[in-house]
Scaffold this motif. Structure first.
Motif, mmCIF file in Angstrom:
data_model
loop_
_atom_site.group_PDB
_atom_site.id
_atom_site.type_symbol
_atom_site.label_atom_id
_atom_site.label_comp_id
_atom_site.label_asym_id
_atom_site.label_seq_id
_atom_site.Cartn_x
_atom_site.Cartn_y
_atom_site.Cartn_z
ATOM 1 N N GLU B 193 0.830 -1.205 0.000
ATOM 2 C CA GLU B 193 0.000 0.000 0.000
ATOM 3 C C GLU B 193 0.868 1.260 0.000
ATOM 4 O OE1 GLU B 193 -0.307 -2.612 1.896
ATOM 5 O OE2 GLU B 193 -2.387 -3.108 2.346
ATOM 6 N N LEU B 194 1.930 1.226 0.810
ATOM 7 C CA LEU B 194 2.812 2.396 0.887
ATOM 8 C C LEU B 194 3.613 2.563 -0.399
ATOM 9 C CD1 LEU B 194 4.271 2.325 4.519
ATOM 10 C CD2 LEU B 194 2.606 3.892 3.538
ATOM 11 N N GLY B 195 4.079 1.432 -0.953
ATOM 12 C CA GLY B 195 4.861 1.499 -2.189
ATOM 13 C C GLY B 195 4.042 2.098 -3.321
ATOM 14 N N ALA B 196 2.781 1.648 -3.440
ATOM 15 C CA ALA B 196 1.914 2.138 -4.520
ATOM 16 C C ALA B 196 1.595 3.611 -4.328
ATOM 17 C CB ALA B 196 0.624 1.320 -4.557
ATOM 18 N N LEU B 197 1.279 3.987 -3.084
ATOM 19 C CA LEU B 197 0.949 5.384 -2.812
ATOM 20 C C LEU B 197 2.151 6.277 -3.100
ATOM 21 C CD1 LEU B 197 -1.118 7.421 -1.724
ATOM 22 C CD2 LEU B 197 -0.195 7.028 0.570
ATOM 23 N N PHE B 198 3.340 5.786 -2.721
ATOM 24 C CA PHE B 198 4.549 6.580 -2.939
ATOM 25 C C PHE B 198 4.766 6.840 -4.429
ATOM 26 C CE2 PHE B 198 9.035 7.299 -3.658
ATOM 27 C CZ PHE B 198 9.341 8.215 -2.679
ATOM 28 N N ALA B 199 4.643 5.770 -5.245
ATOM 29 C CA ALA B 199 4.869 5.924 -6.689
ATOM 30 C C ALA B 199 3.849 6.893 -7.289
ATOM 31 C CB ALA B 199 4.796 4.563 -7.379
ATOM 32 N N ALA B 200 2.572 6.728 -6.881
ATOM 33 C CA ALA B 200 1.526 7.592 -7.433
ATOM 34 C C ALA B 200 1.767 9.051 -7.047
ATOM 35 C CB ALA B 200 0.156 7.130 -6.934
ATOM 36 N N ARG B 201 2.105 9.271 -5.779
ATOM 37 C CA ARG B 201 2.354 10.639 -5.309
ATOM 38 C C ARG B 201 3.577 11.246 -5.996
ATOM 39 N NH1 ARG B 201 0.019 11.587 0.126
ATOM 40 N NH2 ARG B 201 -2.203 11.293 -0.309
ATOM 41 N N ALA B 202 4.634 10.441 -6.153
ATOM 42 C CA ALA B 202 5.854 10.947 -6.796
ATOM 43 C C ALA B 202 5.533 11.398 -8.224
ATOM 44 C CB ALA B 202 6.950 9.880 -6.798
ATOM 45 N N PHE B 203 4.741 10.587 -8.932
ATOM 46 C CA PHE B 203 4.340 10.958 -10.300
ATOM 47 C C PHE B 203 3.481 12.225 -10.297
ATOM 48 C CE2 PHE B 203 4.780 6.440 -12.158
ATOM 49 C CZ PHE B 203 6.013 6.764 -12.712
ATOM 50 N N GLY B 204 2.513 12.291 -9.395
ATOM 51 C CA GLY B 204 1.603 13.429 -9.361
ATOM 52 C C GLY B 204 2.324 14.733 -9.071
ATOM 53 N N VAL B 205 3.166 14.712 -8.042
ATOM 54 C CA VAL B 205 3.915 15.914 -7.682
ATOM 55 C C VAL B 205 4.893 16.274 -8.808
ATOM 56 C CG1 VAL B 205 5.705 16.789 -6.126
ATOM 57 C CG2 VAL B 205 3.667 15.666 -5.202
ATOM 58 N N GLY B 206 5.522 15.239 -9.384
ATOM 59 C CA GLY B 206 6.452 15.485 -10.489
ATOM 60 C C GLY B 206 5.750 16.155 -11.664
ATOM 61 N N MET B 207 4.554 15.677 -11.988
ATOM 62 C CA MET B 207 3.833 16.257 -13.122
ATOM 63 C C MET B 207 3.459 17.719 -12.843
ATOM 64 S SD MET B 207 0.781 14.832 -15.448
ATOM 65 C CE MET B 207 -0.561 14.671 -14.309
ATOM 66 N N ALA B 208 2.947 17.974 -11.653
ATOM 67 C CA ALA B 208 2.582 19.349 -11.310
ATOM 68 C C ALA B 208 3.796 20.269 -11.397
ATOM 69 C CB ALA B 208 1.980 19.387 -9.907
ATOM 70 N N ALA B 209 4.902 19.833 -10.814
ATOM 71 C CA ALA B 209 6.097 20.679 -10.783
ATOM 72 C C ALA B 209 6.651 20.904 -12.189
ATOM 73 C CB ALA B 209 7.157 20.044 -9.885
ATOM 74 N N TRP B 210 6.622 19.849 -13.001
ATOM 75 C CA TRP B 210 7.155 19.968 -14.365
ATOM 76 C C TRP B 210 6.314 20.895 -15.243
ATOM 77 C CZ3 TRP B 210 11.222 19.295 -17.341
ATOM 78 C CH2 TRP B 210 12.241 18.417 -16.947
ATOM 79 N N VAL B 211 4.983 20.769 -15.120
ATOM 80 C CA VAL B 211 4.120 21.637 -15.925
ATOM 81 C C VAL B 211 4.342 23.097 -15.518
ATOM 82 C CG1 VAL B 211 1.708 22.272 -16.357
ATOM 83 C CG2 VAL B 211 2.405 19.880 -16.482
ATOM 84 N N LEU B 212 4.484 23.334 -14.198
ATOM 85 C CA LEU B 212 4.796 24.688 -13.739
ATOM 86 C C LEU B 212 6.152 25.136 -14.267
ATOM 87 C CD1 LEU B 212 3.553 24.516 -10.045
ATOM 88 C CD2 LEU B 212 2.622 25.928 -11.876
ATOM 89 N N LEU B 213 7.127 24.220 -14.224
ATOM 90 C CA LEU B 213 8.474 24.554 -14.714
ATOM 91 C C LEU B 213 8.415 24.999 -16.174
ATOM 92 C CD1 LEU B 213 11.604 24.465 -14.147
ATOM 93 C CD2 LEU B 213 11.572 22.202 -15.179
ATOM 94 N N GLY B 214 7.647 24.254 -16.987
ATOM 95 C CA GLY B 214 7.525 24.603 -18.397
ATOM 96 C C GLY B 214 6.868 25.957 -18.590
#
Lengths: 56, 232
Positions: B193-214
């Motif tokens: 459960e923690l592994g899956a949540l971590f991967a999903a959160r890492a992707f979500g935060v990464g996407m938000a930050a990258w779109v802002l970066l662009g």
């Protein structure tokens, strides 16, 4: 003639700075994300995990 | 030219990096700290007794040194991304493609796919304590995947013909068909459960930050260009 020379040099001077910036950027990403020196690894540990770099 | 790239990238990278760090503190770090309780053996599941899913976690900024370094390194990392992206933006502009804040959002999405999503698709963002193959082998695969995906993103954006799109599809698929280095055996003590949540959160935060970066990169590139033109 003058315009042509200017244009050519402007294009030439656009590629090198971009190339330097790409190399600098990739260098920074490598340093922050990949280099396994233990001080760097410990400092960047949480970031590497959260940003999806291979860690440990 | 170089100073314009540098200035735009520094502004965009620092701003997006700071936001990424804050998002990570709120959404990713608690999962990471929770997983570390299993990594260290302080918590054990798979036992006869159920383990609480809500253990006492150290609060935000409980370890100022560790968290401060995370902020610095996140900003550092995103500045590195920004340098690459703004340099490519300058090349695209030379080729006649407008670089705007709006276009920057797409650039950011392409950057997220290149540096975060594509390598993470087969080498999922790791929560501490999971089993994984040798780090060097994974780094080689990661780097090759980022390179192939980056070229594919450029071809999709600027290729403009069927050959380019076909090559892009092959470059996108190849790393995953070849496959990422996998561990010989599973030994991770962390609940799935923690592994899956971590991967999903890492992707979500990464996407938000990258779109802002662009978006930031497109914006600062435009303002810096206007300033340079005004001086010229």
């Amino acid at each position: 003639m003058t315009t042509k020379t200017l244009k050519a040099s402007a294009t030439g001077s656009a590629i090198l700075p971009a190339l330097f910036a790409v190399i600098l950027g990739l260098g920074i990403v490598t340093l922050a994300g990949h280099v396994q020196a233990s001080a760097l690894h410990d400092a960047a540990h949480d970031v590497r995990h959260a940003t999806g770099f291979p860690c440990h | 030219m170089f100073s314009r790239i540098l200035t735009s990238a520094l502004f965009a990278g620092a701003a997006a990096g700071l936001i990424a760090a804050l998002l990570q503190f709120v959404f990713v770090q608690p999962v990471l700290l929770h997983a570390e309780l299993y990594e260290s053996g302080e918590l054990v599941h798979f036992g006869a007794e159920a383990v609480s899913a809500r253990p006492e976690l150290p609060g935000l900024f409980a370890d100022p040194m560790r968290d401060g370094l995370s902020v610095v390194f996140t900003m550092f990392t995103y500045t590195g991304y920004a340098l690459v992206m703004v340099a490519l933006m300058s090349m695209a502009e030379k080729m006649g493609h407008a670089v705007t804040t709006r276009a920057g959002l797409l650039w950011g999405l392409a950057g997220f796919i290149t540096f975060h999503f594509a390598p993470g698709l087969s080498l999922a963002p790791e929560v501490p304590g999971v089993a994984a193959a040798d780090v060097e082998v994974r780094q080689i695969w990661w780097t090759a995947t980022v390179a192939a995906t980056g070229v594919a993103m450029w071809l999709i954006a600027f290729g403009g013909n069927a050959m380019a799109y076909g090559a892009a599809a092959l470059l996108l698929l190849a790393p995953h068909l070849i496959g990422a280095p996998e561990p010989e055996s599973f030994s991770g003590p962390v609940p799935t459960e923690l592994g899956a949540l971590f991967a999903a959160r890492a992707f979500g935060v990464g996407m938000a930050a990258w779109v802002l970066l662009g978006g930031f990169a497109g914006y600062f590139w435009q303002t810096e260009s206007k300033r340079a033109d005004a001086h010229a």
